[in-house]
Enzyme design. Sequence first.
Site, PDB file in Angstrom:
ATOM      1  N   ASP A 265      31.411  39.396  32.093  1.00 47.13           N
ATOM      2  CA  ASP A 265      32.168  37.710  31.531  1.00 47.13           C
ATOM      3  C   ASP A 265      32.759  38.602  29.790  1.00 47.13           C
ATOM      4  OD1 ASP A 265      32.693  35.373  30.799  1.00 47.13           O
ATOM      5  OD2 ASP A 265      30.988  34.802  31.458  1.00 47.13           O
TER       6      ASP A 265
HETATM    7  C1  NOJ Z   1      32.881  32.349  30.453  1.00 42.80           C
HETATM    8  C2  NOJ Z   1      32.095  32.081  30.775  1.00 42.80           C
HETATM    9  O1  NOJ Z   1      31.326  32.481  31.107  1.00 42.80           O
HETATM   10  C3  NOJ Z   1      33.430  32.079  31.956  1.00 42.80           C
HETATM   11  O2  NOJ Z   1      32.821  31.804  33.096  1.00 42.80           O
HETATM   12  C4  NOJ Z   1      34.766  32.364  31.867  1.00 42.80           C
HETATM   13  O3  NOJ Z   1      35.813  32.897  33.301  1.00 42.80           O
HETATM   14  C5  NOJ Z   1      35.323  33.395  30.792  1.00 42.80           C
HETATM   15  N1  NOJ Z   1      34.847  32.598  29.985  1.00 42.80           N
HETATM   16  C6  NOJ Z   1      36.680  33.175  30.473  1.00 42.80           C
HETATM   17  O4  NOJ Z   1      36.967  32.072  30.148  1.00 42.80           O
END
Ligand code: NOJ
Length: 703
Positions: A265
């Site tokens: 993430d």
């Molecule tokens: C953080 C989020 O937790 C995740 O769900 C997302 O895909 C990524 N950022 C990218 O935006």
Amino acid sequence: MSQETEAFINHLIAQMTPEEKIGQLNQYSADPELAPDLLRQGKVGSLFNASGALTGHGFSDSGNAEISNHFQKIALESRLKIPLILGRDVIHGFRTVFPIPLAQAAAFNPELASEAASVTAREATANGIKWTFAPMLDIARDPRWGRVAEGNGEDPFLGAQMAAAVVKGFQGDRFSAPDKLVACAKHYVGYGAAEGGRDYENGEISEPTLRDVYLPPFRAAIQAGAGTVMSAFIDLNGIPATADRRLLTEVLRGEWGFEGFVVSDWESIKELIAHGVAEDEAHAGLLALKAGLDMDMVSGVYHNTLGESLRQGKISPEILDEAVRRILRIKHRAGLFEHPFTDTTRISRDILTPEARALARTAARQSMVLLKNNHNLLPLQGFRRILIAGNFIHARGELFGTWTPDGRSEDVTPLDEALRHTTPKGVELWFADSPDLAQNLTHYVDAVVLLIGEHPARSGENCNVSDLSLPPGQAEFVEAVAGLGKPLTVVIFAGRPLAITRQISQADAVLYGWHPGIEGAAALGELLFGTESPSGRLPITFPRATGQVPIYYNRKNSGRPIRNEGLFRTRYLDLPPVPLFPFGFGLGYTQFEYANLKLSHETLRGTLEVSAEVTNTGARPGVEVPQLYVRDLVGSLTRPVRELKGFQRVLLQPGETQRVRFTLQEADLAFTRSDGTFGVEPGGFHVWIAPDSQRGLQGEFRL
Ligand code: NOJ
């Protein structure tokens, strides 16, 4: 895996320098500042088509096929001409915004969710996106957590059905097709168990609960062919998910045979330092890579440190090759080597088509849940003047929900206008956007409809609340008009279950609209005035008050179960022991009766058929959602009081009876046993065919 793909990748890897290999492991934001030389030198594996970490909250320029092609062209000037994979959060629609995932789960209709994902894939790929960071498969038992909006609710069976369906919708049979996306099952795993509902918090989940509740949707996604997985931000049981070798490698690859790649993430590799398991970036990079984490989302740690770690012999060339191999495999299977560019003419054909809008309307209609309908107030009939009041009366983009960076408010017919279109001839609509005005006007109308709830910015990533009441300024509308003697309907838009105990007692009818997407307003009009009937069911338990959380249907019985008499039973002194509405609950505009439960055998050997008659006893056609539940009465570990094992949507005409049949297999009764193995245990079971998780016809069988 196909031999052709493997041969191609091996050939390529044999030619790559260590720098080029590490390059494939990096993902950066596709902002115009990005140095083109990084791309030309083969130091970037993926671009993230978003303006930053805040994409989830509002509009973020989608870029388009030209921009994607521009970056791709530069990447293909690199020595080995390895294409980029362009990713973006395309969560519940692109321009055609579908209801939030939690709402889609409420339709109990995985095929519909699959079709929605398919439309989404077409629109996103027309914009040069080949990879979506979806579906979000986190089981959520705590609606304080803002991301409850993005998942399928609390149940592993429903979650698994939705997971498989959505992955198939995004990816089709082959994600190399130009209109298909590579899916990403996220956030692996346990992210929904963040303590206190506070996003990014730590969590503790026992191994049996992890295996039987939190992992099944991910497993279903992998079985459906999901190409990628995203690790969660969470520190689960003391190990940050981004560095958890057991889960990322042993379970995901070893047990389930996953052959795609895992992306971190946002900056979560670097965050291993804050978690306190890594001393510095180099250490963080080692932990993540060795755990089986292949691609670094924007933290730069792999880029900055892996070269040196390799030179120092801290990572083996093989482990690096393996990560590169997994990424190239997905790129190859996605057809990117053959067709790296997006056809820029697609945009004019593939975006916001009438078919897509119609599907979004069906999805919105099926997702809304009727919670109360005293004296059949809904559908509204026979009223000459109706007051529509509340903060949502002019809502447009507010109907989208979280994570809709590509939705545009101007594509949405405002709620007041949409209601005017669906109002039967001869009915006058009046509008009020303040409680005072609503109170005054109530005296002059025959019925009142309130459109209230929470703004989308109040749900989604890190939008957690400590109080599940309606936000300020919403309940005031109900207080202003309740008790004035006019039939009162309350429609609530929200990204989570809100604790609406008081509003339920004040209103005659309550419809839960969630955040219903681009066609939500029109769908609401159809339901309010009865050209269509509600058929949604709750995919998550509705608590009476915040203090009841966590509350979910598939709990364990305890030694002093709530349903027994006596003082020393699990309880609160100030609240009834049961939720406001149970999982699976929802009304329609007709009534259904369940009768004559039949089991094909007393003992399950191989399979068991469980069936019951469902009759529409009301005056209108309607869809019922019969649900199959079981309870394993005695186990080596305590077992849930009920577990969902099947559901169907059944359309019945007035007076019509249908025998609804479910088949149970032995494998459906398997669980993680006290010795850690997964399997069944012989003994007695209860089984229900039920309208929700608290009622139903009960039978029993043995295994
Ligand atoms: C953080 C989020 O937790 C995740 O769900 C997302 O895909 C990524 N950022 C990218 O935006």
